[in-house]
Write an enzyme that holds these catalytic residues in place. Structure first.
Site, short mmCIF file in Angstrom:
data_model
loop_
_atom_site.label_atom_id
_atom_site.label_comp_id
_atom_site.label_asym_id
_atom_site.label_seq_id
_atom_site.Cartn_x
_atom_site.Cartn_y
_atom_site.Cartn_z
N GLU A 67 0.77 -0.98 -0.16
CA GLU A 67 -0.11 0.00 0.08
C GLU A 67 0.75 1.20 -0.07
O GLU A 67 0.69 2.26 -0.75
CB GLU A 67 -0.78 -0.15 1.32
N CYS B 143 0.07 1.19 7.10
CA CYS B 143 -0.58 1.72 5.63
C CYS B 143 -1.92 2.24 5.93
O CYS B 143 -2.37 3.20 4.98
CB CYS B 143 -0.83 0.29 5.09
#
Ligand code: ZN
Length: 148
Positions: free
Chosen positions: A49, A80
């Site tokens: 991510e 993330c």
């Protein structure tokens, strides 16, 4: 989501990091795809991510991804998830859960619990406020500069 899962599957062979993939989409167009690169980059922050967010920001020449959707093969870890919020992404679609990541050896669930309960376990992470008299001056200077 299919592309995010493909990215995760590719990493089982490439071994550049864990089995995680992410894709960022805007207006039904894939902006970028990424997989976990922790091992290849020797970087514990190189989650799929994070890499996808960095790539999308470069491609779109902005740090505001508010019109984008993040597809990720697993629920974002706390790092993330924070990066997703910092990037103003408004929608996340995920595949596997933090508990399922825990079952294959990743600590997402542990870190979520750690955040909720605070740093009681000093062996895991010791967090101490230090030098506040000086560090608060930076914030004061920042606010003064904003209003100058
Ligand atoms: Zn992560």
């Amino acid at each position: 989501m299919k592309l995010a899962i493909e990215q995760a599957n590719e990493n089982i062979v490439l071994k550049e990091g864990g089995p995680f993939g992410a894709v960022i989409v805007r207006d039904q167009e894939v902006i970028c795809a990424a997989h976990n690169m922790v091992l290849a980059n020797l970087d514990p922050t190189a989650h799929a991510e994070i890499i996808a967010i960095r790539k999308a920001c470069k491609v779109l020449a902005t740090c505001d991804l508010s019109d984008c959707t993040l597809y990720t093969s697993a629920y974002p870890c706390p790092m993330c998830l924070s990066a997703t919020i910092w990037a103003n992404i408004k929608e996340v679609r995920y595949g596997n859960t933090p508990k399922e990541a825990d079952r294959i050896g990743f600590r997402d669930d542990f870190i979520y619990k750690f955040i909720q309960e605070g740093s009681k376990d000093q062996h895991v992470l010791k967090i101490t406020q230090t030098g506040h008299d000086q560090s608060i001056e930076t914030f004061k200077n920042y606010v003064e500069e904003l209003h100058a």
